[in-house]
Every structure is written in structure tokens, then in C-alpha cells.
Design an enzyme around this catalytic site. Structure first.
Site, PDB file in Angstrom:
ATOM      1  N   THR A  27       0.874  -1.179   0.000  1.00  0.00           N
ATOM      2  CA  THR A  27       0.000   0.000   0.000  1.00  0.00           C
ATOM      3  C   THR A  27       0.908   1.226   0.000  1.00  0.00           C
ATOM      4  OG1 THR A  27      -0.098   0.236   2.415  1.00  0.00           O
ATOM      5  CG2 THR A  27      -1.721  -1.222   1.404  1.00  0.00           C
ATOM      6  N   ALA A  56       3.172  -1.141   4.752  1.00  0.00           N
ATOM      7  CA  ALA A  56       2.454   0.059   5.211  1.00  0.00           C
ATOM      8  C   ALA A  56       3.500   1.167   5.342  1.00  0.00           C
ATOM      9  CB  ALA A  56       1.775  -0.214   6.545  1.00  0.00           C
ATOM     10  N   ILE A  82       7.440  -2.437   7.107  1.00  0.00           N
ATOM     11  CA  ILE A  82       7.410  -0.973   7.211  1.00  0.00           C
ATOM     12  C   ILE A  82       8.030  -0.401   5.931  1.00  0.00           C
ATOM     13  CG2 ILE A  82       8.167   1.016   8.572  1.00  0.00           C
ATOM     14  CD1 ILE A  82       8.624  -1.083  10.909  1.00  0.00           C
ATOM     15  N   LYS A  83       7.263   0.497   5.297  1.00  0.00           N
ATOM     16  CA  LYS A  83       7.749   1.065   4.036  1.00  0.00           C
ATOM     17  C   LYS A  83       8.338   2.438   4.319  1.00  0.00           C
ATOM     18  CE  LYS A  83       5.760   0.944  -0.611  1.00  0.00           C
ATOM     19  NZ  LYS A  83       4.484   1.072  -1.333  1.00  0.00           N
ATOM     20  N   VAL A  84       9.598   2.611   3.929  1.00  0.00           N
ATOM     21  CA  VAL A  84      10.262   3.904   4.153  1.00  0.00           C
ATOM     22  C   VAL A  84      10.782   4.412   2.814  1.00  0.00           C
ATOM     23  CG1 VAL A  84      10.959   3.292   6.524  1.00  0.00           C
ATOM     24  CG2 VAL A  84      12.540   2.877   4.627  1.00  0.00           C
TER      25      VAL A  84
END
Ligand code: E4P
Length: 216
Positions: A27, A56, A82-84
């Protein structure tokens, strides 16, 4: 090759998952906006539908903010990635999170050097954006090939997650280039089944079968 679905549409994820096609979900803030739903609520629902990683994305752009947000996101479910963003602070956050055993997807990658940095920072996934490069008349698929070569040269374990997929050709070309994962909008994933010769062949078989007057 793993198939991730690039959407926050839970109904679409459920339908594709029923076919065993969903190895994970990605997402981003734009997809959350499109869903019209509460971010953490929809991500939690997706995590309960899908066993694989669900990306996310943090929205802070500084290290401390990313750490605070990433920790909250990681609490949602064990399969959160975790999307960074691929920035200096994003790489620092990646290093911290992966050091704690959390999964991290480093997003918005547009160059081989960026992908090299993400691998050095211990990223679980690197997301090169194919379609957005093609939009600028650059060669998105060449980037996948270059990253594959570099990661193989040094045995980096970061998985190449081909993103910004716009067509069925992007999927097959990503597979040929050795991407580990492709994340597709549901419509692109569904379009993979289509071929005009399949439709024509089936119509001919149905017609000829009807002409026999038989039943199975
Ligand atoms: C991937 O993680 C991104 O969410 C996505 O693939 C971006 O695609 P777009 O360029 O079509 O917005």
C-alpha cells in the site's frame, strides 16, 4: 516469483487471494486515499486476510518521525513490512528497523546506486518504480536488470520488488529480469490471463461441442 497486490481494496485482495495469487500486499498513502478508509484499520484488515508481508508506509520524512510511525505500524500485525522512502533518513530508519528484526520495504527507488544503499542498509525489499521511469521515457526494466546484477555480484539478500507496474508486459519482463517479487494493481494481475487466441479457441470448442449434441 512472488505476486504482491498493489492496492488497499480489501475486496479485490480477497478475490485474488481465493485463487492463491496473493503472496503479499503493498500500500502507499495514495492508495489509502483512494480507498477512502482509515489507514490503520484497512491495513489491519488486509493483514488478517493475507499471510505474507503487507507494506504500510510511514509519512514522516525525518528519522525520529519514521521510527515512531514505523513502530506503531509494526504493532498492527506480525506480517507488516514498514515502508520507508529512499532518503538518507529513510535508510537510517531501515537500518534501525531491520536491526530489530522488522521487515522493511525501501520505496521510491529510481537508480541502481539507491538500490545498492538500500541493500547495505539491510532492506528486506527494494522497490524500483518501473512505470514512473517509463513515463519519463527512461528504461524501468533496465533498472531491474542492473539491480539484479549488482545484488547477485555481492550476494545481497534484499528482494527486488518490481513496483509501479502498469501492464502485463511489465510482469513478464520483470520475471525475465529476475525480480523476486512483482507488485501489481488488481486489474493488471487479472489481465495476465487474457489472450485473444484463448478466447477464440474456447469459442470454437464450445460451438463444435454444441454441434455434436452430446453432454458430458
Ligand atoms: C509500490 O509499492 C507502489 O505502491 C506502487 O507500485 C506505485 O505505483 P504507481 O507508480 O502506479 O503509483
Amino acid at each position: 516469483m512472488k505476486f504482491f497486490v498493489d492496492t488497499a481494496d480489501v475486496a479485490a485482495i480477497r478475490e485474488l487471494n481465493a485463487l492463491g495469487l496473493v503472496d503479499g500486499v503493498t500500500t502507499n498513502p495514495s492508495l489509502i486515499k483512494k480507498s477512502g478508509r482509515d489507514f490503520k484499520e484497512v491495513v489491519k484488515e488486509i493483514c488478517s486476510e493475507v499471510e505474507g508481508p503487507v507494506s504500510a508506509e510511514v509519512v514522516s520524512t525525518d528519522y525520529d518521525g519514521m521510527i515512531a510511525e514505523g513502530n506503531k505500524l509494526a504493532e498492527i500485525a506480525p506480517n507488516i513490512a514498514i515502508k520507508v522512502p529512499l532518503t538518507w533518513d529513510g535508510l537510517k530508519a531501515c537500518r534501525t528497523f531491520t536491526g530489530e528484526g522488522k521487515k522493511v520495504n525501501v520505496t521510491l527507488c529510481f537508480s541502481a546506486n539507491q538500490a545498492l544503499l538500500a541493500a547495505k542498509a539491510g532492506a528486506t525489499f527494494i522497490s524500483p518504480f518501473i512505470g514512473r521511469l517509463d513515463d519519463l521515457n527512461l528504461d524501468g526494466m533496465q533498472l531491474i536488470q542492473d539491480i539484479r546484477q549488482i545484488y547477485d555480484n555481492y550476494a545481497f539478500e534484499t528482494e527486488i520488488l518490481a513496483a509501479s507496474i502498469r501492464s502485463a508486459n511489465h510482469v513478464s519482463e520483470s520475471a525475465l529480469a529476475g525480480a523476486d517479487v512483482v507488485t501489481c494493481p488488481p486489474a493488471v494481475l487479472q489481465s495476465l490471463v487474457k489472450h485473444p487466441l484463448t478466447d477464440k479457441g474456447l469459442a470454437d470448442f464450445v460451438k463444435d461441442w454444441e454441434a455434436t449434441g452430446q453432454k458430458i
